[in-house]
Design a protein around this motif. Sequence first.
Motif, PDB file in Angstrom:
ATOM      1  N   ALA A  41      10.444   9.076  12.323  1.00 52.72           N
ATOM      2  CA  ALA A  41      10.039   8.715  11.118  1.00 52.72           C
ATOM      3  C   ALA A  41       8.660   8.057  11.104  1.00 52.72           C
ATOM      4  CB  ALA A  41      11.191   7.466  10.722  1.00 52.72           C
ATOM      5  N   GLN A  73      13.467   6.371  15.305  1.00 53.93           N
ATOM      6  CA  GLN A  73      12.177   5.639  14.636  1.00 53.93           C
ATOM      7  C   GLN A  73      10.856   6.516  14.920  1.00 53.93           C
ATOM      8  OE1 GLN A  73      12.944   2.039  16.868  1.00 53.93           O
ATOM      9  NE2 GLN A  73      13.991   1.086  15.059  1.00 53.93           N
ATOM     10  N   MET A  99      17.108   4.390   0.389  1.00 48.80           N
ATOM     11  CA  MET A  99      16.708   5.621   1.090  1.00 48.80           C
ATOM     12  C   MET A  99      17.475   6.659   0.998  1.00 48.80           C
ATOM     13  SD  MET A  99      14.457   4.676   3.668  1.00 48.80           S
ATOM     14  CE  MET A  99      15.212   6.123   4.857  1.00 48.80           C
ATOM     15  N   VAL A 117      10.773   3.395   9.350  1.00 51.69           N
ATOM     16  CA  VAL A 117       9.288   3.441   9.491  1.00 51.69           C
ATOM     17  C   VAL A 117       9.151   1.870   9.576  1.00 51.69           C
ATOM     18  CG1 VAL A 117       7.077   3.711   8.581  1.00 51.69           C
ATOM     19  CG2 VAL A 117       8.921   5.523   8.496  1.00 51.69           C
ATOM     20  N   ALA A 176      11.520   4.351  -0.465  1.00 53.71           N
ATOM     21  CA  ALA A 176      11.917   3.864   0.884  1.00 53.71           C
ATOM     22  C   ALA A 176      11.085   2.769   1.395  1.00 53.71           C
ATOM     23  CB  ALA A 176      11.610   4.940   1.895  1.00 53.71           C
ATOM     24  N   SER A 198      10.265   9.544   1.004  1.00 52.67           N
ATOM     25  CA  SER A 198      11.096  10.725   0.646  1.00 52.67           C
ATOM     26  C   SER A 198      10.385  11.319  -0.432  1.00 52.67           C
ATOM     27  CB  SER A 198      12.489  10.201   0.346  1.00 52.67           C
ATOM     28  OG  SER A 198      12.794   9.319   1.017  1.00 52.67           O
ATOM     29  N   ALA A 258       9.484   8.607   6.572  1.00 50.45           N
ATOM     30  CA  ALA A 258      11.135   8.504   6.407  1.00 50.45           C
ATOM     31  C   ALA A 258      11.564   9.556   5.512  1.00 50.45           C
ATOM     32  CB  ALA A 258      11.324   7.280   5.958  1.00 50.45           C
ATOM     33  N   ASN A 272      14.916   1.268   6.290  1.00 51.62           N
ATOM     34  CA  ASN A 272      13.939   2.176   6.666  1.00 51.62           C
ATOM     35  C   ASN A 272      13.239   2.472   8.025  1.00 51.62           C
ATOM     36  OD1 ASN A 272      11.213   3.469   6.558  1.00 51.62           O
ATOM     37  ND2 ASN A 272      10.665   2.797   4.698  1.00 51.62           N
TER      38      ASN A 272
END
Lengths: 829, 829
Positions: B282, B279, B454, B208, B466, A4, B287, B206
């Motif tokens: 990301a 998913q 997040m 990722v 993240a 982020s 993310a 997360n």
Amino acid sequence: MTVSPLKEPQVQDKSTIQQAPLSAEELRNMNAYWRAANYLSVGQIYLFKNPLLKEPLKLEHIKPRLLGHWGTTPGLNFIYVHLNRVIKRDDLNVIYITGPGHGGPGLVANTYLEGTYSEFYPNISQDAEGMKKLFKQFSFPGGIPSHVAPETPGSINEGGELGYCLSHAYGAAFDNPDLIVACVVGDGEAETGALAASWHSNKFLNPVRDGAVLPILHLNGYKIANPTLLSRISHEDLENLFLGYGYKPYFVEGSDPEKVHQIMAATLDTAIAEIKAIQHDARANGAKSLPRWPMIIMRTPKGWTGPKEVDGKKTEDFWRSHQVPFSEMASKPEHLKLLEDWMKSYKPEELFDENGKLIDELAELAPVGDRRMGANPHANGGLLLRDLKMPDFQDYAVDVSKPGSTVAEATRVMGKFLRDIMKRNKHNFRLMGPDETASNRLDSVFETTNRAWMEEIYSYDDHLSADGHVMEILSEHTCQGWLEGYLLTGRHGLFSCYEAFIHIVDSMFNQHAKWLKTTRHIPWRRPIASLNYLLTSHVWRQDHNGFSHQDPGFIDHVVNKKASVVRVYLPPDANTLLSVTDHCLRSRNYVNLIIAGKQPALQYLNIDDAIKHCTEGLGIWGWASNDQGVEPDVVMACAGDIPTMETLAAADFLRQHLPDIKIRVVNVVDLMTLQPPTEHPHGISDFDYAALFTPDKPIIFAFHGYPWVIHRLTYRRPNHDNLHVRGYKEEGTTTTPFDMCVLNQIDRYSLADDVLDRIHRFKYERAHVKQLIHDKLIEHKLYVREHGDDMPEIRNWKWTGGSGVDKTHSQDNGSPSQEGAEGTAKSRS
Amino acid sequence: MTVSPLKEPQVQDKSTIQQAPLSAEELRNMNAYWRAANYLSVGQIYLFKNPLLKEPLKLEHIKPRLLGHWGTTPGLNFIYVHLNRVIKRDDLNVIYITGPGHGGPGLVANTYLEGTYSEFYPNISQDAEGMKKLFKQFSFPGGIPSHVAPETPGSINEGGELGYCLSHAYGAAFDNPDLIVACVVGDGEAETGALAASWHSNKFLNPVRDGAVLPILHLNGYKIANPTLLSRISHEDLENLFLGYGYKPYFVEGSDPEKVHQIMAATLDTAIAEIKAIQHDARANGAKSLPRWPMIIMRTPKGWTGPKEVDGKKTEDFWRSHQVPFSEMASKPEHLKLLEDWMKSYKPEELFDENGKLIDELAELAPVGDRRMGANPHANGGLLLRDLKMPDFQDYAVDVSKPGSTVAEATRVMGKFLRDIMKRNKHNFRLMGPDETASNRLDSVFETTNRAWMEEIYSYDDHLSADGHVMEILSEHTCQGWLEGYLLTGRHGLFSCYEAFIHIVDSMFNQHAKWLKTTRHIPWRRPIASLNYLLTSHVWRQDHNGFSHQDPGFIDHVVNKKASVVRVYLPPDANTLLSVTDHCLRSRNYVNLIIAGKQPALQYLNIDDAIKHCTEGLGIWGWASNDQGVEPDVVMACAGDIPTMETLAAADFLRQHLPDIKIRVVNVVDLMTLQPPTEHPHGISDFDYAALFTPDKPIIFAFHGYPWVIHRLTYRRPNHDNLHVRGYKEEGTTTTPFDMCVLNQIDRYSLADDVLDRIHRFKYERAHVKQLIHDKLIEHKLYVREHGDDMPEIRNWKWTGGSGVDKTHSQDNGSPSQEGAEGTAKSRS
């Protein structure tokens, strides 16, 4: 991997109501009052001397160790001054519950400003000398703790562990129709399980008969070293969350005190008006549906009005304000200046007169007398506590003409007694349980009351109503919190729970027991009704809640607490349970733990004998003993219903097969009698102990709980080397329900075997009897694995006095097989 | 008073997606598969014999005791068959977590149908004989428990106590990017605190690097004897609640199986597609923000497809279905017919071939191999467990050239070791803590990782990202649940917590310890990494979390559990903490409780001596003893950092003032060594015990916890009558922080006084030394009350070997005064 991007926070100013109801003078005065509270809060954290800063601040004026929490405090103070305004204006009856209880300085400051603190503690007077003591005592040896505590006037919520404020608030509001409980919930605390569950308490609040709770979620954004989850979700999600919880959320957001004062005043006016309207409508027209109660979401900076930066690092509106925002006063002289500037920014010279007393113009802002939140009697519930109107428990006695021959369900009998207590005390007693009242066979109470339920009720629903006094929610935390809040505001109650699940509230019990302990030393705190637990569906008769998640360790947890506060009772049958219940409900300032079975079980004592036995707390059961006039070979002791039955069955078996054996049976109801009197006030003398348990004979003790509890209570007792305890041990290697075959650790055969291992008088017969015992154990195990139930001779055993013949009647009435689906084998899982 | 009018429930059919993706054949087959699962579920609850109902049903075919839970089971089965469909179609990697774990029959039925059950338990074969055994074993002695348990293939969530499924699900998903965790949450369970808090776990997932969690809230409307709160709030409130929690809720509602099959299939397709899209995005683009993950709210009748009424009372879609819907088979013959009709309504003859095997057409619906949810290796995490890559803990040792003269912070040293473990095991190790990692001085880990976060991150935030592996949420329940889920799926971790707050998870610890105990006896369950607790900010050094809400009772709670599973370590300094940590992180299938201080404290052992000492678990500290070659007058034993320091200071004091006294100092690191070897595998022999503690000399034992823990562990040991233990007692009458003045129960002067009370060799000097001790106690108390800190001679004490002179250096480096605000005195409250 991309993460982020860092952002700058958007200014949050989505306040719901943008009005300015305060006059310029009101605004100026309220802000000044708030400055005074903030000044006193900072003073408590930092100052040792020089309370009014009349001298330039020096190192010697600073406390040697700096402890306390600044971050939450200005917000707490802000809310307090705004509540004062509406209380005074509308003559409201309000108590203040401080969820972020570590903000102790704020509550102490406010009760000091309104005068209650000096009334309770005259030594802390409203002058410079008193202020100096006020500052010094905070978080100082011999002084007061850093959080809101029993010592804090107006508090019913220990501020140590987080998560319980809202269930306390609802507990306080139940059956208190004129009370408004303002409850500040911290955004850190809001992450805890207990708190997250307790928002749903609104579904149990009846506007006709109960008071109101006004939750104020204080989003100051940070915990110890982290942002809070709720402060960083979107405005929409936050609004949805509380709409979803059933509230009407009002946002109050900002950092400019003047603006936020106006918004808060307008919002509080609206919230109070809505509460009044809900109550007025319901009281005029009936509680037709679940109201949407208002709540306030107040987003203001952590450490508001504190230093913006310390050593170049962001402090206000950040987690660095959480505790003491800066220290190292000796090594960083600039910190001394920072503190002086900070405290002087509140302009104490405008707030306090030259004697150090709050100026009259500001003092007049506070309510007077019992309307002051520090003096509200609901927050010192013992003042309001009235005795329960009690029926005579003897009227509920089961008939026991011969010990160990008839069957009853102990908790069902207790349920009838509770029913009539609830009938006589309609607004003064609540029964709490996580959806287990019927399962625990207390369902007679539904003859006089219902389950409290404010959501929709369908035609086929069972004993739900808006005016019920049975409180069921599948959250042990909420049940416990409600009951604590109810008791602390001067009412009575009982919490019934499966033994398997009571560990869920271990830490809540801890805090309550410690609260009670502390109040013993605070003369103005008046005694409150005891917190009574009934644990049933206990570990020895669990159909479903098997070895995977049960244990009797709550006893261990309770006996760790201070002896003056805790009591543990193990009544072996229905009449003893009645006697114990009566005693506990009349008691004050204890935690009483009662453990009793709900299944059909043999009855031993008629009501007269039960009263005598419970009054003593323990004693020889003469009818079960045959050592009258002679030395016993063995003492067979027992505590708990199943251990008692198995002990009696073992004694019966031994006397049948070894007619010469002399057995003394001792039953213990009040576990604390076993401790030396130096350790617990119920402890019997060593002389009496030795008389009961003999100075030198073997003692086989069958115990409901972990065996070492008995060792721990008795290790300084005479004859301890001869004490052999059987109890619950974590030895099972299967999770199969074991209550089908009670044979496990404390069964009759193993107890008989233990006896034979410790007496040597029967040198020839001994081997035969031991062989018989071992055969029985194997026979029973095989039977159980085939049939899924105990052997009939075990299932249907009755006391024969060693004759092997039950002289009463012989039909099978002890079998728990084929139970009905309702009210019997309902277990939570 | 008017109460709510009774209502008839409105038909709830507000399903979000109204599509019908299933072909007629798919629909027919899936429904048949579901019927098979339901049939097997009912059979487990009721049948003893005649599993395929080939004979007319008779009383002798019915189990003698009826136990089990029907109500939740058809819903669980419904979800299972739908998950099978998407797993098989898309080759998904899915595990199934059963929140309403009492629905054990359903999970057993489904794993039996897919074949995994018979692979793990060949005796329960896929034929009539196996089906008969499958039915009999359920909730039967020697069989399996009624709930989802370690014995159930595919499970990582003990179904006994409710509330932990969702935190387990997220724990399983962390660092498992290909895994989808389907988590069924019961609407009863949803009322618990732990569950209510755990919805916010989505803020830590997360897309990722982690897998996905698909929560399926199953609103079947009722608990044991009550409606559920969430089933009776409005559709809008329910939607708002889960929007507010950050999810995208999809409703699946209805009672007509054909319709609901179509809606569920369409909804699951959508949810899986959304998960994949989140998913994919990301993983392709990073993310960037917190995704809105889908969830399903499934509203279907409790006891769906079961009897509508029993004895004229509403049963399906009501709480009477919760457990066994009807019993009393002997006294009510019509119940036998009801059961037969019910079971035959599933048409078993269409589902199973004549041998009792599921017909091929249906068997093909299940996934194959490891894709079957009962066989997924993530649910038997030991299969996937890999050793941690460990740095050499000796590299982090602090230099101790002379015992008791230098100062270090034990947990800070441990933090460096943890940092490098986390560096080497980036996807395999998580550190959990309720916002206390920095406060507990483990902040070196932030040199290699961050706090997982997040939500939005601001430019000035501190170590949020993240991809962090430090998990901080102010919910001990969630921390514990995450860690359990992470460990049970084959990874490693540690939970650091203030000692004051660990009781919050007492009952969660219970279940996990019992899970581990049970898996020892299930050969196919492979060992998992131990659950490691670090308790710090402990009771003897608490700035804020004072007597009001702290106690050392978690030790008592842990030692109640089965010896083969639990370990308790009390390393007295940094190097012993390193050694213990290394040992615990390498261990398997235990719960390791480590208690160690975070404050600056004296160091005693260099790393070589620390390794030796920890390997033994306890031992004489020769350097602190002066009984070499002679009989000691007294053994001074200690366990815990503060008790060790006070014991040494007492020995130092005594040797200074009574130069002839012979003292042996024994330190205990591994508490379990004290128990007899018959009770715990770490227990030393009685012979070794007597050699250490002497057969007949007084033993003064200073202990971190409640004193009776030591008595309990040692009451069968030689010389127990001479053992005098000092520890934590609930005696304080104030809530003032006491760590300013360590003088309380286990202080050096009181310990020295105890010694003098028990040895009589110094008949003339004794009174002088006792006088000095009593003077010191008063002097210190007065000093503390005036200055708010310990006397310098106490604060700065170092080991002198009885000479009274510290020969190393003399600057004041032991004072904890004036600590910085960051990373030191941050306490939660």
